[in-house]
Design a protein around this motif. Structure first.
Motif, PDB file in Angstrom:
ATOM      1  N   MET A   9       0.804  -1.212   0.000  1.00 33.16           N
ATOM      2  CA  MET A   9       0.000   0.000   0.000  1.00 33.16           C
ATOM      3  C   MET A   9       0.844   1.272   0.000  1.00 33.16           C
ATOM      4  O   MET A   9       0.290   2.377  -0.048  1.00 33.16           O
ATOM      5  CB  MET A   9      -0.910   0.015   1.241  1.00 33.16           C
ATOM      6  N   ASN A  10       2.163   1.149   0.044  1.00 30.39           N
ATOM      7  CA  ASN A  10       3.005   2.341   0.093  1.00 30.39           C
ATOM      8  C   ASN A  10       2.861   3.193  -1.157  1.00 30.39           C
ATOM      9  O   ASN A  10       2.947   4.419  -1.103  1.00 30.39           O
ATOM     10  CB  ASN A  10       4.467   1.940   0.275  1.00 30.39           C
ATOM     11  N   GLU A  11       2.635   2.544  -2.305  1.00 27.83           N
ATOM     12  CA  GLU A  11       2.506   3.315  -3.550  1.00 27.83           C
ATOM     13  C   GLU A  11       1.177   4.065  -3.594  1.00 27.83           C
ATOM     14  O   GLU A  11       1.110   5.217  -4.029  1.00 27.83           O
ATOM     15  CB  GLU A  11       2.625   2.377  -4.751  1.00 27.83           C
ATOM     16  N   ALA A  12       0.099   3.446  -3.109  1.00 28.03           N
ATOM     17  CA  ALA A  12      -1.219   4.083  -3.167  1.00 28.03           C
ATOM     18  C   ALA A  12      -1.438   5.063  -2.022  1.00 28.03           C
ATOM     19  O   ALA A  12      -2.101   6.081  -2.194  1.00 28.03           O
ATOM     20  CB  ALA A  12      -2.316   3.010  -3.150  1.00 28.03           C
ATOM     21  N   VAL A  13      -0.893   4.754  -0.869  1.00 29.50           N
ATOM     22  CA  VAL A  13      -1.138   5.574   0.316  1.00 29.50           C
ATOM     23  C   VAL A  13       0.041   6.475   0.634  1.00 29.50           C
ATOM     24  O   VAL A  13      -0.114   7.613   1.044  1.00 29.50           O
ATOM     25  CB  VAL A  13      -1.475   4.675   1.520  1.00 29.50           C
ATOM     26  N   GLY A  14       1.250   5.982   0.422  1.00 28.77           N
ATOM     27  CA  GLY A  14       2.440   6.732   0.760  1.00 28.77           C
ATOM     28  C   GLY A  14       3.217   6.048   1.861  1.00 28.77           C
ATOM     29  O   GLY A  14       2.743   5.094   2.493  1.00 28.77           O
ATOM     30  N   PRO A  15       4.427   6.518   2.105  1.00 29.58           N
ATOM     31  CA  PRO A  15       5.238   5.920   3.175  1.00 29.58           C
ATOM     32  C   PRO A  15       4.524   6.021   4.514  1.00 29.58           C
ATOM     33  O   PRO A  15       3.884   7.007   4.831  1.00 29.58           O
ATOM     34  CB  PRO A  15       6.517   6.774   3.151  1.00 29.58           C
ATOM     35  N   GLY A  16       4.672   4.989   5.299  1.00 35.92           N
ATOM     36  CA  GLY A  16       4.023   4.959   6.600  1.00 35.92           C
ATOM     37  C   GLY A  16       2.736   4.173   6.638  1.00 35.92           C
ATOM     38  O   GLY A  16       2.154   3.997   7.711  1.00 35.92           O
ATOM     39  N   ALA A  17       2.272   3.687   5.463  1.00 38.36           N
ATOM     40  CA  ALA A  17       1.048   2.895   5.461  1.00 38.36           C
ATOM     41  C   ALA A  17       1.220   1.611   6.267  1.00 38.36           C
ATOM     42  O   ALA A  17       0.270   1.127   6.896  1.00 38.36           O
ATOM     43  CB  ALA A  17       0.634   2.557   4.027  1.00 38.36           C
ATOM     44  N   GLU A  18       2.450   1.073   6.279  1.00 33.92           N
ATOM     45  CA  GLU A  18       2.662  -0.169   7.011  1.00 33.92           C
ATOM     46  C   GLU A  18       2.470   0.009   8.508  1.00 33.92           C
ATOM     47  O   GLU A  18       2.110  -0.940   9.211  1.00 33.92           O
ATOM     48  CB  GLU A  18       4.062  -0.729   6.728  1.00 33.92           C
ATOM     49  N   HIS A  19       2.675   1.238   9.004  1.00 33.23           N
ATOM     50  CA  HIS A  19       2.466   1.460  10.437  1.00 33.23           C
ATOM     51  C   HIS A  19       0.989   1.336  10.797  1.00 33.23           C
ATOM     52  O   HIS A  19       0.639   0.764  11.842  1.00 33.23           O
ATOM     53  CB  HIS A  19       2.995   2.830  10.835  1.00 33.23           C
ATOM     54  N   GLN A  20       0.099   1.880   9.939  1.00 32.38           N
ATOM     55  CA  GLN A  20      -1.330   1.724  10.181  1.00 32.38           C
ATOM     56  C   GLN A  20      -1.722   0.248  10.170  1.00 32.38           C
ATOM     57  O   GLN A  20      -2.513  -0.207  11.000  1.00 32.38           O
ATOM     58  CB  GLN A  20      -2.132   2.479   9.127  1.00 32.38           C
ATOM     59  N   ILE A  21      -1.156  -0.504   9.213  1.00 35.86           N
ATOM     60  CA  ILE A  21      -1.483  -1.926   9.106  1.00 35.86           C
ATOM     61  C   ILE A  21      -0.980  -2.684  10.330  1.00 35.86           C
ATOM     62  O   ILE A  21      -1.695  -3.517  10.906  1.00 35.86           O
ATOM     63  CB  ILE A  21      -0.879  -2.499   7.811  1.00 35.86           C
ATOM     64  N   LEU A  22       0.245  -2.385  10.754  1.00 38.46           N
ATOM     65  CA  LEU A  22       0.807  -3.088  11.901  1.00 38.46           C
ATOM     66  C   LEU A  22       0.012  -2.807  13.173  1.00 38.46           C
ATOM     67  O   LEU A  22      -0.233  -3.717  13.977  1.00 38.46           O
ATOM     68  CB  LEU A  22       2.268  -2.667  12.091  1.00 38.46           C
ATOM     69  N   VAL A  23      -0.399  -1.553  13.361  1.00 35.12           N
ATOM     70  CA  VAL A  23      -1.166  -1.215  14.561  1.00 35.12           C
ATOM     71  C   VAL A  23      -2.499  -1.953  14.575  1.00 35.12           C
ATOM     72  O   VAL A  23      -2.919  -2.506  15.596  1.00 35.12           O
ATOM     73  CB  VAL A  23      -1.378   0.313  14.640  1.00 35.12           C
ATOM     74  N   THR A  24      -3.173  -1.974  13.418  1.00 27.34           N
ATOM     75  CA  THR A  24      -4.464  -2.663  13.344  1.00 27.34           C
ATOM     76  C   THR A  24      -4.306  -4.166  13.565  1.00 27.34           C
ATOM     77  O   THR A  24      -5.072  -4.788  14.316  1.00 27.34           O
ATOM     78  CB  THR A  24      -5.121  -2.396  11.986  1.00 27.34           C
ATOM     79  N   MET A  25      -3.294  -4.760  12.924  1.00 27.64           N
ATOM     80  CA  MET A  25      -3.107  -6.200  13.082  1.00 27.64           C
ATOM     81  C   MET A  25      -2.677  -6.557  14.500  1.00 27.64           C
ATOM     82  O   MET A  25      -3.080  -7.596  15.043  1.00 27.64           O
ATOM     83  CB  MET A  25      -2.080  -6.690  12.068  1.00 27.64           C
ATOM     84  N   ALA A  26      -1.847  -5.720  15.116  1.00 24.66           N
ATOM     85  CA  ALA A  26      -1.452  -5.992  16.493  1.00 24.66           C
ATOM     86  C   ALA A  26      -2.664  -5.975  17.414  1.00 24.66           C
ATOM     87  O   ALA A  26      -2.786  -6.818  18.319  1.00 24.66           O
ATOM     88  CB  ALA A  26      -0.424  -4.956  16.946  1.00 24.66           C
ATOM     89  N   ALA A  27      -3.579  -5.029  17.186  1.00 21.20           N
ATOM     90  CA  ALA A  27      -4.796  -4.982  18.006  1.00 21.20           C
ATOM     91  C   ALA A  27      -5.656  -6.217  17.768  1.00 21.20           C
ATOM     92  O   ALA A  27      -6.226  -6.783  18.716  1.00 21.20           O
ATOM     93  CB  ALA A  27      -5.580  -3.711  17.687  1.00 21.20           C
ATOM     94  N   ARG A  28      -5.769  -6.639  16.510  1.00 23.19           N
ATOM     95  CA  ARG A  28      -6.562  -7.847  16.214  1.00 23.19           C
ATOM     96  C   ARG A  28      -5.949  -9.082  16.869  1.00 23.19           C
ATOM     97  O   ARG A  28      -6.670  -9.921  17.444  1.00 23.19           O
ATOM     98  CB  ARG A  28      -6.647  -8.048  14.706  1.00 23.19           C
ATOM     99  N   ILE A  29      -4.632  -9.210  16.776  1.00 27.17           N
ATOM    100  CA  ILE A  29      -3.983 -10.384  17.356  1.00 27.17           C
ATOM    101  C   ILE A  29      -4.138 -10.385  18.866  1.00 27.17           C
ATOM    102  O   ILE A  29      -4.465 -11.411  19.480  1.00 27.17           O
ATOM    103  CB  ILE A  29      -2.494 -10.403  16.954  1.00 27.17           C
TER     104      ILE A  29
END
Length: 406
Positions: free
Chosen positions: A276-296
């Motif tokens: 998603m870095n190309e569509a959203v920009g740098p830092g998109a992985e941080h949003q994904i990691l935070v959401t997945m960490a909460a789900r886990i």
């Protein structure tokens, strides 16, 4: 005092008490110096406003007149001194702007001395000449308002994003201060409409100031939390990493061996973390990691060890007794939960759909003799193999094919 005016000031008092309760809740929840400052500011400044309305004379007619004169003359300048100092601290103090710090700190000291002098004079002044002293108190009380406005405008010009809103609050403070002293001096020509306006401006000022205080305190608490993070903690998710993760896993093995529980190490490998870095920009992985960490964390529970082996790989240590579901069933449910679609936001706050492709590795271990690093590496190898071999649409809806690295 007319009933309508009593109702207006009582409504204002109710709003101030509500804001004081919220400030007290922030003190009990956050337990920070900034929260205590906000509470003191609301209590003392609000008390000075209530004193000027005349509600004390209505509700407590037995109060000594001399005491009320001392409160009206000294409490307002004292609240102004405290508010000026708190504004300087809120703006960052000496570390942000030495000029503003000296202006607010020295100004606060001078105003405290003026407040004490006015209170002493009020204790000796005849009631017939008290209006002149009250005019002097009003003039003194406008000084911290002007100094605070200068400090807020200077901070706004120097880039403080909240300072312009503080300048708006101080504008309301100037209106509030002047209106309350006009009421205390019983200036003719001002009726119920003026007092309604005064009450509204008072509550609006305290509301804006309280919200700004809460925002700045929350930001400072977050910075303090990040500054206290150990080297073994991921700043985005707060999960343990590195040697800290290995120590947590080793402790989980020891606890499972002591309780004679079944133990397993799970690795959840997110193969398309960076797509998603190309569509959203740098830092998109941080949003994904935070959401997945909460789900886990939500799916695994708070008793399990959850860590981040590296940005693509989450580690979960499950310890389960014979009365709980089998480990592999729990692992499958966990993988299914974290692979659900989510939303990622770009800089324009546009919603971008994203579905994680998750590879799952499960290693059942004998907790009495297992080595954390070897077990995690084995689980990661299984997760990578699953991510590389499973079709993009599995029968369980867990998409695990890896995406090309950018």
């Amino acid at each position: 005092m007319p009933i309508a005016e009593i109702a207006v000031w009582s409504a204002m008092l109710g709003g101030l008490l509500t804001l004081a309760a919220l400030a007290l809740a922030d003190v009990l929840g956050g337990r920070t110096i900034g929260a205590v400052r906000n509470l003191l500011f609301v209590l003392i400044t609000g008390a000075s406003c209530v004193v000027m309305t005349g509600l004390l004379e209505v509700f407590f007619p037995a109060l000594p007149a001399r005491l009320l004169m001392v409160l009206k003359a000294g409490l307002g300048p004292l609240a102004g001194a405290m508010g000026l100092y708190f504004v300087g601290t809120w703006l960052g103090g000496a570390r942000e702007d030495g000029v503003v710090h000296r202006l607010t700190a020295l100004g606060g000291i001078v105003l405290v001395c003026a407040a004490i002098a006015l209170a002493l004079l009020a204790s000796q002044t005849d009631p017939e000449h008290f209006d002149a002293l009250l005019v002097a108190a009003a003039v003194v009380n406008m000084v911290p308002v002007l100094l605070a406005l200068v400090a807020a405008l200077r901070a706004a010009r120097r880039g403080d994003p909240l300072a312009r809103w503080m300048a708006l609050a101080i504008g309301c403070l100037a209106l509030m201060t002047g209106a309350h002293y006009l009421h205390g001096l019983r200036v003719p020509g001002l009726g119920l409409g003026a007092w309604v306006f005064t009450a509204v401006v008072t509550v609006l000022f305290f509301l804006i100031a309280s919200v700004l205080g809460l925002l700045r305190n929350r930001h400072n608490r977050e910075l303090a939390r990040l500054s206290r993070l150990q080297q073994g903690a991921d700043p985005a998710t707060g999960l343990s990493t590195g040697s800290t993760l290995l120590a947590d896993v080793e402790h989980a093995f020891w606890r499972a061996a002591r309780l004679q529980d079944e133990c397993a190490v799970l690795c959840l490998y997110v193969s398309n973390l960076y797509e998603m870095n190309e569509a959203v920009g740098p830092g998109a992985e941080h949003q994904i990691l935070v959401t997945m960490a909460a789900r886990i964390r939500r799916s695994a529970g708070f008793r399990c060890v959850v860590g981040l082996y590296h940005p693509r790989c989450f580690v979960v240590v499950l310890s389960m007794d014979k009365h709980q579901a089998p480990v592999r069933a729990t692992a499958a449910r966990l993988a299914l939960t974290v692979s659900h679609p989510m939303v990622v936001f770009n800089e324009q706050r546009d919603r971008q759909p994203f579905r994680p492709r998750v590879g799952l590795g499960v290693v059942l271990v004998d907790p009495a003799g297992a080595t954390p690093l070897d077990v995690i590496n084995e689980a990661e190898r299984q997760a990578l193999a699953m991510a590389g071999s499973a079709p993009r649409d599995s029968e369980h809806g867990i998409v695990t094919a890896p995406a090309p690295l950018l």
